[in-house]
Design a protein around this motif. Structure first.
Motif, PDB file in Angstrom:
ATOM      1  N   ILE A 164      39.685  38.013  27.185  1.00 16.10           N
ATOM      2  CA  ILE A 164      41.091  38.406  27.262  1.00 16.10           C
ATOM      3  C   ILE A 164      41.978  37.441  26.483  1.00 16.10           C
ATOM      4  O   ILE A 164      42.864  37.860  25.728  1.00 16.10           O
ATOM      5  N   LEU A 168      37.255  42.793  34.182  1.00 17.48           N
ATOM      6  CA  LEU A 168      37.435  42.985  32.744  1.00 17.48           C
ATOM      7  C   LEU A 168      38.177  44.287  32.447  1.00 17.48           C
ATOM      8  O   LEU A 168      38.983  44.347  31.514  1.00 17.48           O
ATOM      9  N   MET A 207      41.325  44.096  30.166  1.00 18.86           N
ATOM     10  CA  MET A 207      41.321  44.698  28.840  1.00 18.86           C
ATOM     11  C   MET A 207      42.443  45.713  28.688  1.00 18.86           C
ATOM     12  O   MET A 207      43.031  45.844  27.616  1.00 18.86           O
ATOM     13  N   THR A 212      32.299  48.234  32.257  1.00 20.79           N
ATOM     14  CA  THR A 212      32.249  47.300  31.135  1.00 20.79           C
ATOM     15  C   THR A 212      31.727  47.992  29.878  1.00 20.79           C
ATOM     16  O   THR A 212      32.281  47.831  28.782  1.00 20.79           O
ATOM     17  N   LYS A 251      45.520  43.462  28.604  1.00 19.73           N
ATOM     18  CA  LYS A 251      45.378  42.256  27.777  1.00 19.73           C
ATOM     19  C   LYS A 251      46.064  41.072  28.480  1.00 19.73           C
ATOM     20  O   LYS A 251      46.819  40.309  27.883  1.00 19.73           O
ATOM     21  N   SER A 256      34.338  50.151  28.573  1.00 20.67           N
ATOM     22  CA  SER A 256      35.463  49.402  27.997  1.00 20.67           C
ATOM     23  C   SER A 256      35.205  48.984  26.558  1.00 20.67           C
ATOM     24  O   SER A 256      36.142  48.845  25.771  1.00 20.67           O
ATOM     25  N   ILE A 257      33.937  48.770  26.217  1.00 18.77           N
ATOM     26  CA  ILE A 257      33.632  48.257  24.879  1.00 18.77           C
ATOM     27  C   ILE A 257      32.999  49.302  23.973  1.00 18.77           C
ATOM     28  O   ILE A 257      32.718  49.008  22.813  1.00 18.77           O
ATOM     29  N   ILE A 289      35.122  49.929  20.878  1.00 16.24           N
ATOM     30  CA  ILE A 289      35.782  48.736  20.359  1.00 16.24           C
ATOM     31  C   ILE A 289      35.767  48.688  18.824  1.00 16.24           C
ATOM     32  O   ILE A 289      36.640  48.088  18.201  1.00 16.24           O
ATOM     33  N   THR A 317      43.490  39.719  35.170  1.00 13.15           N
ATOM     34  CA  THR A 317      42.037  39.569  35.286  1.00 13.15           C
ATOM     35  C   THR A 317      41.681  38.725  36.502  1.00 13.15           C
ATOM     36  O   THR A 317      40.816  39.098  37.307  1.00 13.15           O
TER      37      THR A 317
END
Length: 231
Positions: free
Chosen positions: A79, A168, A172, A218, A175, A221-222, A225, A180
């Motif tokens: 973050i 996370l 995320m 997770t 930000k 979330s990515i 990306i 967090t």
């Protein structure tokens, strides 16, 4: 992946993480010894009814502490780098963004898992030794107790490592470093709090389900990306 993890550890100064863990062990041990030594001899009833109860409290406190500790690592490794734009520099390297983030998150997962297991072993051993000499907990140490507790510690450590990734998702989205860490604190309050001897964390299906949810969220979330603008 291992190369990226080694680079991240070198960049983040591994010694700082090690010292942080050792200091955390010492604080947990000191807090528990204070309770044991102050209240143990003054109570008409034992402070703990059994070694299993004593080891269970130690495990709960350790898991709660390192889930919050993990949120601090997430804030620093992920973050914070989005906030100060250093993540954009990392993403400029000819390396997959997903691999970069996966390396960072793997560090947090393994670090939490290892610390929960090691802390339980060290602090639990110290407490069993102290109690064997002082006898404030009227119970004996059996091989069955140690085996059952060992299995419980490993299972709970895996659950804690998975749950440590849950903050996370909130971090995320916003930000935000405070978001967090606050998310981790709220998670610990819900799962690890003890209400008249009952804790949600004692129902192993709950922390394991939250761990699976943490890993799933997770991954979600990515997953995109590579298409996110971080400049």
């Amino acid at each position: 992946m291992m190369h990226l993890i080694k680079l991240e550890l070198k960049k983040g100064k591994m010694g700082g993480y090690l010292w942080g863990s050792l200091i955390t062990y010492a604080v947990i041990l000191g807090f528990l010894l204070l309770i044991y030594l102050v209240e143990g001899p003054t109570q008409t009833e034992p402070i703990f009814q059994s070694n299993a109860e004593m080891l269970g409290l130690i495990d709960t406190l350790i898991r709660a502490t390192f889930i919050i500790y993990a949120s601090v690592l997430l804030a620093k490794l992920v973050i914070g780098e989005f906030q100060n734009k250093t993540m954009a520099l990392l993403f400029a390297y000819p390396v997959s963004r997903k691999k970069l983030l996966a390396a960072k998150l793997s560090m947090v997962f393994v670090w939490t898992l290892a610390n929960v297991i090691i802390a339980n072993f060290l602090i639990g051993t110290i407490f069993l030794t102290v109690n064997a000499n002082l006898g404030y907990v009227p119970d004996t140490i059996s091989s069955e107790l140690l085996i059952n507790h060992g299995i419980s510690v490993i299972t709970n450590a895996l659950a804690a490592a998975g749950m440590s990734l849950l903050p996370l998702t909130i971090g995320m989205r916003k930000k935000s470093v405070p978001s967090t860490i606050v998310t981790a604190v709220l998670l610990v309050m819900v799962v690890c709090s003890n209400n008249m001897g009952f804790s949600l964390g004692s129902i192993i299906a709950i922390p394991l389900s939250l761990a699976a949810l943490g890993i799933l969220l997770t991954l979600l979330s990515i997953r995109n990306i590579d298409r996110v603008d971080v400049a």
